[in-house]
Design a protein around this motif. Structure first.
Motif, PDB file in Angstrom:
ATOM      1  N   PRO A  23      39.419  32.404  34.018  1.00 35.50           N
ATOM      2  CA  PRO A  23      38.012  33.432  33.070  1.00 35.50           C
ATOM      3  C   PRO A  23      38.137  34.639  32.658  1.00 35.50           C
ATOM      4  O   PRO A  23      39.743  35.487  33.279  1.00 35.50           O
ATOM      5  CB  PRO A  23      36.651  33.771  33.262  1.00 35.50           C
ATOM      6  CG  PRO A  23      36.987  32.622  35.157  1.00 35.50           C
ATOM      7  CD  PRO A  23      38.511  32.384  35.555  1.00 35.50           C
ATOM      8  N   ARG A  24      38.477  35.197  31.108  1.00 40.76           N
ATOM      9  CA  ARG A  24      39.221  36.423  30.875  1.00 40.76           C
ATOM     10  C   ARG A  24      39.023  37.786  31.559  1.00 40.76           C
ATOM     11  O   ARG A  24      37.247  37.706  32.171  1.00 40.76           O
ATOM     12  CB  ARG A  24      39.468  36.676  29.245  1.00 40.76           C
ATOM     13  CG  ARG A  24      40.445  35.999  29.169  1.00 40.76           C
ATOM     14  CD  ARG A  24      40.891  36.704  27.681  1.00 40.76           C
ATOM     15  NE  ARG A  24      41.492  35.578  26.970  1.00 40.76           N
ATOM     16  CZ  ARG A  24      41.649  35.730  25.482  1.00 40.76           C
ATOM     17  NH1 ARG A  24      41.684  36.359  24.616  1.00 40.76           N
ATOM     18  NH2 ARG A  24      42.373  34.409  25.043  1.00 40.76           N
ATOM     19  N   VAL A  45      43.742  37.504  33.631  1.00 39.52           N
ATOM     20  CA  VAL A  45      44.337  37.549  34.508  1.00 39.52           C
ATOM     21  C   VAL A  45      45.178  36.829  35.569  1.00 39.52           C
ATOM     22  O   VAL A  45      44.662  35.301  35.844  1.00 39.52           O
ATOM     23  CB  VAL A  45      42.797  38.161  35.345  1.00 39.52           C
ATOM     24  CG1 VAL A  45      42.768  38.237  36.956  1.00 39.52           C
ATOM     25  CG2 VAL A  45      41.754  38.685  35.001  1.00 39.52           C
ATOM     26  N   VAL A  46      45.875  37.080  36.413  1.00 38.77           N
ATOM     27  CA  VAL A  46      47.249  36.851  36.887  1.00 38.77           C
ATOM     28  C   VAL A  46      47.094  37.080  38.467  1.00 38.77           C
ATOM     29  O   VAL A  46      46.906  38.390  38.661  1.00 38.77           O
ATOM     30  CB  VAL A  46      48.194  36.767  36.215  1.00 38.77           C
ATOM     31  CG1 VAL A  46      48.966  35.966  36.989  1.00 38.77           C
ATOM     32  CG2 VAL A  46      48.530  36.223  34.525  1.00 38.77           C
ATOM     33  N   ARG A  47      47.370  36.456  39.480  1.00 36.66           N
ATOM     34  CA  ARG A  47      47.012  37.033  40.760  1.00 36.66           C
ATOM     35  C   ARG A  47      48.886  38.018  40.727  1.00 36.66           C
ATOM     36  O   ARG A  47      49.987  36.942  40.336  1.00 36.66           O
ATOM     37  CB  ARG A  47      47.217  35.938  41.772  1.00 36.66           C
ATOM     38  CG  ARG A  47      46.005  35.503  41.908  1.00 36.66           C
ATOM     39  CD  ARG A  47      45.471  34.205  42.676  1.00 36.66           C
ATOM     40  NE  ARG A  47      44.502  33.327  42.685  1.00 36.66           N
ATOM     41  CZ  ARG A  47      44.336  32.552  41.717  1.00 36.66           C
ATOM     42  NH1 ARG A  47      45.288  32.005  40.824  1.00 36.66           N
ATOM     43  NH2 ARG A  47      42.902  31.652  41.626  1.00 36.66           N
ATOM     44  N   THR A  48      48.875  38.864  41.294  1.00 33.65           N
ATOM     45  CA  THR A  48      50.198  39.496  41.621  1.00 33.65           C
ATOM     46  C   THR A  48      50.861  38.347  42.814  1.00 33.65           C
ATOM     47  O   THR A  48      52.078  38.196  43.059  1.00 33.65           O
ATOM     48  CB  THR A  48      49.672  40.559  42.910  1.00 33.65           C
ATOM     49  OG1 THR A  48      49.610  41.830  41.653  1.00 33.65           O
ATOM     50  CG2 THR A  48      51.597  41.212  42.803  1.00 33.65           C
ATOM     51  N   GLU A  49      49.958  37.366  43.837  1.00 34.63           N
ATOM     52  CA  GLU A  49      50.817  36.632  44.287  1.00 34.63           C
ATOM     53  C   GLU A  49      50.932  35.661  44.087  1.00 34.63           C
ATOM     54  O   GLU A  49      52.824  34.993  44.632  1.00 34.63           O
ATOM     55  CB  GLU A  49      49.695  36.415  45.617  1.00 34.63           C
ATOM     56  CG  GLU A  49      48.391  36.803  46.126  1.00 34.63           C
ATOM     57  CD  GLU A  49      47.641  37.753  45.444  1.00 34.63           C
ATOM     58  OE1 GLU A  49      46.505  37.726  46.567  1.00 34.63           O
ATOM     59  OE2 GLU A  49      48.030  37.834  44.866  1.00 34.63           O
ATOM     60  N   SER A  50      50.694  35.575  42.871  1.00 37.33           N
ATOM     61  CA  SER A  50      51.351  34.084  41.853  1.00 37.33           C
ATOM     62  C   SER A  50      52.861  34.429  41.537  1.00 37.33           C
ATOM     63  O   SER A  50      53.978  33.804  41.507  1.00 37.33           O
ATOM     64  CB  SER A  50      50.814  33.578  40.352  1.00 37.33           C
ATOM     65  OG  SER A  50      49.384  33.735  41.438  1.00 37.33           O
ATOM     66  N   LEU A  51      52.812  35.824  40.975  1.00 36.21           N
ATOM     67  CA  LEU A  51      53.892  36.426  40.628  1.00 36.21           C
ATOM     68  C   LEU A  51      54.826  36.126  41.317  1.00 36.21           C
ATOM     69  O   LEU A  51      56.487  35.980  41.744  1.00 36.21           O
ATOM     70  CB  LEU A  51      54.094  37.742  39.875  1.00 36.21           C
ATOM     71  CG  LEU A  51      55.347  38.294  39.676  1.00 36.21           C
ATOM     72  CD1 LEU A  51      56.746  37.511  38.561  1.00 36.21           C
ATOM     73  CD2 LEU A  51      54.786  40.047  38.699  1.00 36.21           C
ATOM     74  N   PHE A  52      54.665  36.720  42.673  1.00 35.01           N
ATOM     75  CA  PHE A  52      55.385  37.088  44.171  1.00 35.01           C
ATOM     76  C   PHE A  52      56.142  35.895  44.721  1.00 35.01           C
ATOM     77  O   PHE A  52      57.099  35.670  44.667  1.00 35.01           O
ATOM     78  CB  PHE A  52      54.711  37.830  44.791  1.00 35.01           C
ATOM     79  CG  PHE A  52      55.254  38.225  46.346  1.00 35.01           C
ATOM     80  CD1 PHE A  52      56.246  39.548  46.090  1.00 35.01           C
ATOM     81  CD2 PHE A  52      55.640  37.880  47.539  1.00 35.01           C
ATOM     82  CE1 PHE A  52      57.264  39.715  46.763  1.00 35.01           C
ATOM     83  CE2 PHE A  52      56.605  38.214  48.605  1.00 35.01           C
ATOM     84  CZ  PHE A  52      57.089  39.173  48.677  1.00 35.01           C
TER      85      PHE A  52
END
Length: 460
Positions: free
Chosen positions: A246-247, A253-260
């Protein structure tokens, strides 16, 4: 009684963002109990650190601009000399590629530039020639800014691409087939006149980056058929997460954990095999800290290991910025990222007197310096205690830096009455620059840190 964590669970924890802060906090608690092995700590100096940082922020920014201090990312280093080089690059792509490809290219550049940002040494510089014949002054840049401009120049020249028709990209084949001589030329290295620390280490790291891209197509294959494997293709992977959720006020909205996770797992093969391993798995920037060792601990205990993932965090901070500003992404849990345990932030704490080496370690470090100074090509100026990256002194110093930066940020926010100032803004506006300025005043010949780390081009 809960069961003991499995090996896989221990590995996952040590490669996670929360573990960085939690393990460093354990080292800080040892300092509060006067149980550090290598440093003495004067906690009364913490306020002095914050006051100095605040003084620099007020000097360098108008009061109205302080709340909008940019984050501490690799993109700042391209701005040296008040020149918008990234803006010029974006302008050159305008009308030729879409917004997604623009961000992919920026991520390509950021990834290689961050990986090449190990300590350059005190004798290396990069010359930037004038843009046109009217500008006749050739400027030289050193350290992080010099390395940034060198990487930007090599990127624009297509040295990291395997496709001559798409030179402004970084791809697996381009990296795996990169000649050492091309990197030497790109960095303007002359072993006698312009030596760069760890040139071969940087070269090997880039080649391992190419292999990592091939081993992790789930992150780097992209959405186009037959697209080359590129770091920038992670943009598609992350944007999909934002599109599937959901926006929030029209933001993805993207989790910082996903990028990390992309950075930690997708680039796992980048780290040298000499780094800490557990159960056959290389952990990257994770090190044993003797202040946390417990007598009689089980052989498979990981309780004494402290993760830093400094380069991975630096890369994460740097990738977040273009995705946020150009793709309308909002980062969830960005507060999990920590301060960066490198020699500018850590040097600030030592130069102000918050931390000081115990006398026995000071003597050992000076003996190391003398031994290193006798090697060919080493300038014998500005004697400082010197240690290998794996030395327990360096591990303890880095852990204390992570934990102390959180406390410095709290004090800086109080003194500025800006409770929403992010840690990334405190790093950019204050601590990193403060460490550099104190080094320049305290050691004007080298402008190096108060404790030297023998760089091999792979520790940052």
């Amino acid at each position: 009684m809960s069961p003991s964590p499995s090996a896989a669970e221990k590995i996952a924890y040590l490669k996670s963002l929360p573990a960085i802060r939690e393990r460093s906090e354990l080292v800080y608690a040892k300092a509060e109990a006067n149980q550090l092995k290598h440093f003495d700590v004067d906690f009364d100096k913490l306020n002095d650190v914050a006051k100095f940082v605040v003084s620099l922020i007020k000097r360098d920014y108008d009061a109205k601009d302080i709340p909008t201090i940019p984050p501490h990312t690799r993109l700042r280093h391209f701005e040296i000399g008040s020149k918008d080089r990234i803006g010029q690059l974006l302008e050159s792509w305008k009308g030729r590629v879409d917004n997604m490809e623009t961000v992919r290219r920026l991520v390509d550049l950021v990834v290689v530039s961050v990986l090449l940002d190990a300590g350059a040494g005190d004798r290396w510089s990069f010359e930037v020639k004038p843009d046109n014949i009217q500008q006749k002054i050739t400027r030289s840049y050193t350290r992080s800014e010099g390395l940034a401009l060198a990487s930007l120049s090599m990127f624009k020249e297509g040295r990291f691409s395997s496709d001559i028709h798409r030179s402004h990209q970084v791809d697996a084949d381009g990296l795996c087939n990169l000649p050492l001589e091309s990197l030497r030329e790109g960095f303007q290295v002359d072993d006698q006149k312009n030596p760069l620390l760890g040139l071969e280490g940087r070269w090997e790291m880039l080649k391992r980056l190419g292999e990592s891209l091939k081993l992790h197509p789930e992150f780097f294959a992209g959405t186009e058929s037959n697209a080359p494997l590129r770091p920038g293709n992670m943009v598609d992977y992350l944007f999909k997460e934002g599109s599937d959720r959901p926006r929030r006020k029209d933001k993805y909205v993207v989790r910082t954990e996903s990028l990390f996770k992309v950075v930690i797992d997708g680039f796992a093969e980048v780290w040298p095999p000499s780094r800490t391993s557990f159960n056959g798995v290389s952990l990257g920037d994770v090190w044993p800290c003797d202040s946390l060792e417990t007598p009689g601990a089980a052989a498979d205990s990981t309780d004494h290991l402290v993760p830093f993932h400094k380069l991975s965090q630096w890369m994460t901070y740097s990738i977040m910025e273009p995705l946020e500003t150009m793709l309308n992404i909002e980062w969830e849990h960005s507060n999990l990222l920590t301060g960066l345990p490198e020699y500018r932030n850590g040097g600030l704490l030592v130069d102000i007197g918050f931390m000081s080496l115990k006398p026995t370690e000071e003597a050992r470090g000076l003996a190391n310096y003398k031994h290193n100074a006798l090697k060919p090509g080493q300038p014998a100026v500005e004697v400082v205690p010197t240690f290998e990256p794996s030395d327990p002194v360096i591990i303890e110093w880095r852990a204390m830096t992570v934990a102390t930066l959180d406390r410095v940020a709290v004090e800086v926010r109080k003194q500025l009455a800006l409770p929403n100032l992010t840690l990334a803004q405190v790093l950019q506006g204050g601590t990193w620059n403060a460490g550099r300025e104190l080094a320049s005043v305290s050691r004007p010949n080298t402008k190096g840190p108060p404790i030297a780390i023998l760089s091999d081009g792979t520790l940052f």
